[in-house]
Design an enzyme around this catalytic site. Structure first.
Site, mmCIF file in Angstrom:
data_model
loop_
_atom_site.group_PDB
_atom_site.id
_atom_site.type_symbol
_atom_site.label_atom_id
_atom_site.label_comp_id
_atom_site.label_asym_id
_atom_site.label_seq_id
_atom_site.Cartn_x
_atom_site.Cartn_y
_atom_site.Cartn_z
ATOM 1 N N ASN A 9 0.871 -1.177 0.000
ATOM 2 C CA ASN A 9 0.000 0.000 0.000
ATOM 3 C C ASN A 9 0.912 1.233 0.000
ATOM 4 O O ASN A 9 1.480 1.582 1.028
ATOM 5 C CB ASN A 9 -0.896 -0.041 1.251
ATOM 6 N N LYS A 11 0.142 4.236 -0.215
ATOM 7 C CA LYS A 11 -0.508 5.423 0.370
ATOM 8 C C LYS A 11 -0.267 6.623 -0.562
ATOM 9 O O LYS A 11 -0.219 6.439 -1.775
ATOM 10 C CB LYS A 11 -0.034 5.638 1.806
ATOM 11 N N HIS A 95 -9.516 0.938 5.152
ATOM 12 C CA HIS A 95 -8.229 1.164 5.821
ATOM 13 C C HIS A 95 -8.447 2.122 6.992
ATOM 14 O O HIS A 95 -9.254 3.049 6.900
ATOM 15 C CB HIS A 95 -7.219 1.745 4.822
ATOM 16 N N GLU A 97 -6.833 4.553 8.034
ATOM 17 C CA GLU A 97 -6.641 5.976 7.700
ATOM 18 C C GLU A 97 -7.897 6.532 7.045
ATOM 19 O O GLU A 97 -8.282 7.684 7.281
ATOM 20 C CB GLU A 97 -5.400 6.137 6.808
ATOM 21 N N GLU A 167 -5.240 -5.106 10.582
ATOM 22 C CA GLU A 167 -4.256 -4.034 10.781
ATOM 23 C C GLU A 167 -4.555 -3.322 12.095
ATOM 24 O O GLU A 167 -5.392 -2.399 12.126
ATOM 25 C CB GLU A 167 -4.335 -3.019 9.634
ATOM 26 N N GLY A 173 2.518 2.276 10.896
ATOM 27 C CA GLY A 173 3.460 3.393 10.766
ATOM 28 C C GLY A 173 4.163 3.766 12.067
ATOM 29 O O GLY A 173 4.783 4.818 12.151
ATOM 30 N N SER A 212 3.552 -2.146 10.390
ATOM 31 C CA SER A 212 4.999 -2.186 10.635
ATOM 32 C C SER A 212 5.639 -3.530 10.276
ATOM 33 O O SER A 212 6.527 -4.007 10.977
ATOM 34 C CB SER A 212 5.310 -1.802 12.081
HETATM 35 P P1 13P Z 1 3.113 0.415 7.733
HETATM 36 O O1 13P Z 1 3.646 -0.880 7.134
HETATM 37 O O2 13P Z 1 3.823 1.618 7.247
HETATM 38 O O3 13P Z 1 3.010 0.306 9.223
HETATM 39 O O4 13P Z 1 1.604 0.576 7.196
HETATM 40 C C1 13P Z 1 0.740 -0.497 7.266
HETATM 41 C C2 13P Z 1 -0.474 -0.169 6.486
HETATM 42 O O5 13P Z 1 -1.237 0.699 6.862
HETATM 43 C C3 13P Z 1 -0.728 -0.904 5.248
HETATM 44 O O6 13P Z 1 -1.993 -0.662 4.758
#
Ligand code: 13P
Length: 250
Positions: A9, A11, A95, A97, A167, A173, A212
């Site tokens: 992803n 982002k 997601h 976010e 997740e 992150g 992560s």
């Molecule tokens: P990170 O791997 O940067 O923690 O993000 C995970 C994520 O949100 C994947 O959709």
């Protein structure tokens, strides 16, 4: 054996040159590993054309979002129809976010799941608890609620197409990964929830972990019985690291 998936992803990162180079490089890894893992990338919408032009069919394409409307006066939205035309096979939906920042609450998530399935796109349905919810021992209730609403109206044909991504919000992150045991216990719970609808579908459903995931911790996570791959954020932007994560399967 269940299908294994590692999805990157991106982002809101990258540019056209970055996309071209990364998908070219990843296409060859996807070809090499295609018998053990399906490698998927989810670039920002505007880089999708560059991805499609420069990748091979071994590297699969996902969107990071999809509209819950079909078409028409919906400024800024991208429909499942448009994504299907680009050969998008997956769509990341719900997601954290999007849930936290853009109002993708459970009802909207359920609509998006339905819209993507209508066009033959497999939803990668994201579920996960916040740190507060985990500390209050509400993790499983939260996950159950998110799954219930997103999956309740699906028939078996549709449910078969779904991939679930666990997740934990506190692991995204932050560099704080769930331990393999913590993740495994939630993955097993998710599979049991799906099994209430259909044991066969639950057995075959890929349930992937995100939060992560790095080259250094992927192997121990992927070794767990109910973890069928990963949804990778930051580490998916680095070719070497992402390739190592893909190789950690199997
Ligand atoms: P990170 O791997 O940067 O923690 O993000 C995970 C994520 O949100 C994947 O959709």
């Amino acid at each position: 054996m269940r299908r294994k998936i590692v999805a990157g992803n991106w982002k809101m990162n990258g540019n056209r040159q970055f996309a071209k180079k990364l998908v070219e490089d990843l296409s060859s890894v996807a070809g090499e590993l295609k018998d053990s893992v399906e490698i998927v990338i989810a670039p920002p919408f505007i880089l999708m054309a560059d991805a499609v032009q420069n990748k091979t069919s071994d590297l699969k394409l996902a969107s990071q979002n999809v509209s819950n409307f079909d078409n028409g006066a919906f400024t800024g939205e991208t429909s499942a129809d448009m994504l299907a035309e680009f050969g998008c096979q997956y769509s990341i939906i719900g997601h954290s976010e999007r849930r936290a920042l853009f109002g993708d609450l459970d009802g909207v998530v359920a609509n998006k799941v339905a819209k993507s399935l209508e066009k033959g796109i497999s939803p990668i349905l994201c579920v996960g608890e916040t740190l507060e919810e985990r500390d209050a021992e509400k993790t499983l209730d939260v996950i159950r609620g998110q799954l219930d609403i997103a999956l309740k109206d699906l028939n078996e044909q549709q449910l078969k197409q779904v991939v679930v991504a666990y997740e934990p919000v506190w692991a995204i992150g932050t560099g704080k990964t769930a331990t393999p045991e913590q993740a495994q216990s939630v993955h097993a719970f998710i599979r049991n929830e799906v099994a209430v609808k259909s044991q066969l579908i639950a057995n075959a459903m890929p349930i992937i972990y995100g939060g992560s995931v790095k080259a250094r911790n992927a192997k121990e996570l992927f070794a767990m019985a109910d973890i069928d791959g990963g949804l990778i954020g930051g580490a998916s932007l680095k070719f070497e690291e992402f390739s190592e994560i893909c190789k950690a399967i199997g």
